[in-house]
Design a protein around this motif. Structure first.
Motif, mmCIF file in Angstrom:
data_model
loop_
_atom_site.group_PDB
_atom_site.id
_atom_site.type_symbol
_atom_site.label_atom_id
_atom_site.label_comp_id
_atom_site.label_asym_id
_atom_site.label_seq_id
_atom_site.Cartn_x
_atom_site.Cartn_y
_atom_site.Cartn_z
ATOM 1 N N TYR A 3 -44.179 -2.197 -26.336
ATOM 2 C CA TYR A 3 -45.056 -3.211 -25.560
ATOM 3 C C TYR A 3 -44.604 -3.749 -24.373
ATOM 4 C CZ TYR A 3 -48.216 -7.292 -24.893
ATOM 5 O OH TYR A 3 -49.272 -7.908 -24.253
ATOM 6 N N GLY A 4 -45.335 -3.620 -23.313
ATOM 7 C CA GLY A 4 -44.925 -4.120 -21.846
ATOM 8 C C GLY A 4 -45.487 -3.161 -20.920
ATOM 9 N N VAL A 5 -44.456 -3.442 -19.707
ATOM 10 C CA VAL A 5 -44.695 -2.386 -18.221
ATOM 11 C C VAL A 5 -43.403 -1.701 -18.301
ATOM 12 C CG1 VAL A 5 -46.708 -3.932 -17.812
ATOM 13 C CG2 VAL A 5 -44.386 -4.478 -16.935
ATOM 14 N N LYS A 6 -43.405 -1.042 -17.255
ATOM 15 C CA LYS A 6 -42.388 -0.347 -16.707
ATOM 16 C C LYS A 6 -41.045 -1.533 -16.565
ATOM 17 C CE LYS A 6 -40.077 1.511 -12.577
ATOM 18 N NZ LYS A 6 -40.273 1.445 -11.118
ATOM 19 N N GLY A 7 -39.980 -1.090 -17.094
ATOM 20 C CA GLY A 7 -38.755 -1.607 -16.946
ATOM 21 C C GLY A 7 -38.748 -3.201 -17.904
ATOM 22 N N HIS A 8 -39.892 -3.407 -18.294
ATOM 23 C CA HIS A 8 -39.759 -4.828 -19.070
ATOM 24 C C HIS A 8 -40.841 -4.480 -20.320
ATOM 25 C CE1 HIS A 8 -38.069 -7.223 -15.893
ATOM 26 N NE2 HIS A 8 -38.889 -6.359 -15.027
ATOM 27 N N SER A 9 -40.182 -3.889 -21.335
ATOM 28 C CA SER A 9 -40.884 -3.414 -22.646
ATOM 29 C C SER A 9 -40.126 -3.960 -23.743
ATOM 30 C CB SER A 9 -41.393 -2.068 -22.607
ATOM 31 O OG SER A 9 -40.410 -1.198 -22.797
ATOM 32 N N VAL A 10 -40.774 -4.045 -24.869
ATOM 33 C CA VAL A 10 -40.105 -4.328 -26.132
ATOM 34 C C VAL A 10 -40.533 -3.310 -27.271
ATOM 35 C CG1 VAL A 10 -39.694 -6.834 -25.817
ATOM 36 C CG2 VAL A 10 -41.844 -5.982 -26.744
ATOM 37 N N ASN A 11 -39.197 -3.253 -28.160
ATOM 38 C CA ASN A 11 -39.778 -2.270 -29.254
ATOM 39 C C ASN A 11 -40.365 -2.941 -30.354
ATOM 40 O OD1 ASN A 11 -39.057 -0.596 -31.535
ATOM 41 N ND2 ASN A 11 -37.748 0.530 -30.588
ATOM 42 N N VAL A 12 -41.454 -2.726 -30.808
ATOM 43 C CA VAL A 12 -42.300 -3.271 -31.626
ATOM 44 C C VAL A 12 -42.461 -2.487 -33.144
ATOM 45 C CG1 VAL A 12 -43.211 -4.981 -30.078
ATOM 46 C CG2 VAL A 12 -44.389 -2.575 -30.775
ATOM 47 N N THR A 13 -41.678 -1.511 -33.072
ATOM 48 C CA THR A 13 -41.871 -0.484 -34.168
ATOM 49 C C THR A 13 -41.897 -1.203 -35.621
ATOM 50 O OG1 THR A 13 -40.452 1.123 -32.812
ATOM 51 C CG2 THR A 13 -40.998 1.710 -35.201
ATOM 52 N N SER A 32 -49.595 -11.621 -31.019
ATOM 53 C CA SER A 32 -49.579 -10.649 -32.074
ATOM 54 C C SER A 32 -48.379 -9.483 -32.156
ATOM 55 C CB SER A 32 -51.030 -9.810 -32.188
ATOM 56 O OG SER A 32 -50.983 -9.171 -31.252
ATOM 57 N N LEU A 33 -47.693 -9.567 -30.777
ATOM 58 C CA LEU A 33 -46.734 -8.541 -30.914
ATOM 59 C C LEU A 33 -45.438 -9.283 -30.432
ATOM 60 C CD1 LEU A 33 -48.524 -5.673 -28.767
ATOM 61 C CD2 LEU A 33 -47.837 -5.780 -31.169
ATOM 62 N N GLY A 34 -45.420 -10.653 -30.681
ATOM 63 C CA GLY A 34 -43.929 -11.240 -30.835
ATOM 64 C C GLY A 34 -43.665 -11.916 -29.487
ATOM 65 N N GLY A 35 -44.511 -11.970 -28.497
ATOM 66 C CA GLY A 35 -43.979 -12.735 -27.153
ATOM 67 C C GLY A 35 -44.412 -11.816 -25.807
ATOM 68 N N ASP A 36 -44.117 -12.246 -24.647
ATOM 69 C CA ASP A 36 -44.575 -11.679 -23.648
ATOM 70 C C ASP A 36 -43.339 -11.109 -22.705
ATOM 71 O OD1 ASP A 36 -45.616 -11.022 -21.087
ATOM 72 O OD2 ASP A 36 -46.766 -12.905 -20.952
ATOM 73 N N PRO A 37 -43.251 -9.854 -22.905
ATOM 74 C CA PRO A 37 -42.111 -9.121 -22.259
ATOM 75 C C PRO A 37 -42.196 -9.050 -20.638
ATOM 76 C CG PRO A 37 -43.634 -7.453 -23.072
ATOM 77 C CD PRO A 37 -44.022 -8.787 -23.444
ATOM 78 N N ALA A 38 -43.459 -9.181 -19.821
ATOM 79 C CA ALA A 38 -43.520 -9.375 -18.750
ATOM 80 C C ALA A 38 -44.713 -10.135 -18.237
ATOM 81 C CB ALA A 38 -43.957 -8.005 -18.159
#
Length: 222
Positions: free
Chosen positions: A155-165, A185-191
């Protein structure tokens, strides 16, 4: 030279050629499979390291033996609007190193590349057996054979994503996953401030597939 001597030499020549042919085939077989060393996806200098992701896809056999090169399967779009490519750096059985290039939209034959899960292969067989038993139990808990199985999620954008597996795996209920694509719902804002996207690679009815949903949308699988 008598006929017997000619026949013996002729037979020896045939055996030599046959042996040489088998040897050559053995060398060719060594070069048919390449050990994956590193992989990246993108365009010119805008590239993302996808080594771990590609190792995972190859080790699972892809879809019908092939891995599609796309933004969805490669974990996102590192160069929006550009014609991207997947670069694979690999080594043959004889130590030769080579770069393989696959354009966006192409497919990779999983039989071309060998991958190794060092975390498991380097441990004693008893540990590996326990891992396999744990995996079977975990798969049953996630409803294997009854619905969707989450393989990877980002979840995120290029260079700023998190693994939500793990987060997505834990939200599968009775073989179905339904989740709102949002920071909460996905644990925060990566970008912060960017329009993010959720990319999920999953298996359903024995087939590996991918889905992408933008922030604000809802992902429902299958």
């Amino acid at each position: 030279m008598n006929r017997f001597e000619l026949s013996r030499r002729y037979l020896a020549a045939i055996l030599f050629l046959a042996t040489a042919g088998v040897f050559a085939m053995g060398l060719a077989a060594q070069d048919d499979v390449w050990q994956l060393m590193r992989a990246d996806y993108g365009w010119k200098g805008q590239r993302t390291d996808v080594t771990g992701l590609l190792q995972d896809l190859l080790s699972r056999g892809g879809v019908e033996g092939r891995v599609l090169v796309s933004n969805q399967t490669m974990g996102g779009d590192p160069a929006i609007g550009k014609d991207k490519s997947l670069r694979i750096f690999a080594r043959s059985g004889r130590g030769q190193e080579r770069e393989f290039d696959f354009n966006e939209g192409a497919t990779v034959d999983v039989r071309m590349f060998a991958v190794r899960n060092r975390d498991r292969d380097d441990r004693p067989s008893g540990d590996a057996d326990r891992d396999r038993e744990h995996d079977r139990d975990h798969d049953r808990d996630r409803g294997e054979g009854r619905g969707v199985q989450i393989i990877r999620g980002f979840y995120g954008v290029k260079g700023h994503s998190v693994n939500v597996t793990d987060l997505l795996q834990n939200r599968v209920r009775d073989g179905v996953l339904a989740v709102n694509v949002s920071n909460d719902s996905l644990g925060g804002d990566p970008a912060p401030g960017a329009d993010k996207i959720l990319i999920v690679i999953y298996k359903y009815r024995g087939e590996e597939q991918a889905a992408a949903v933008r922030e604000g949308g809802t992902l429902t699988l299958p």
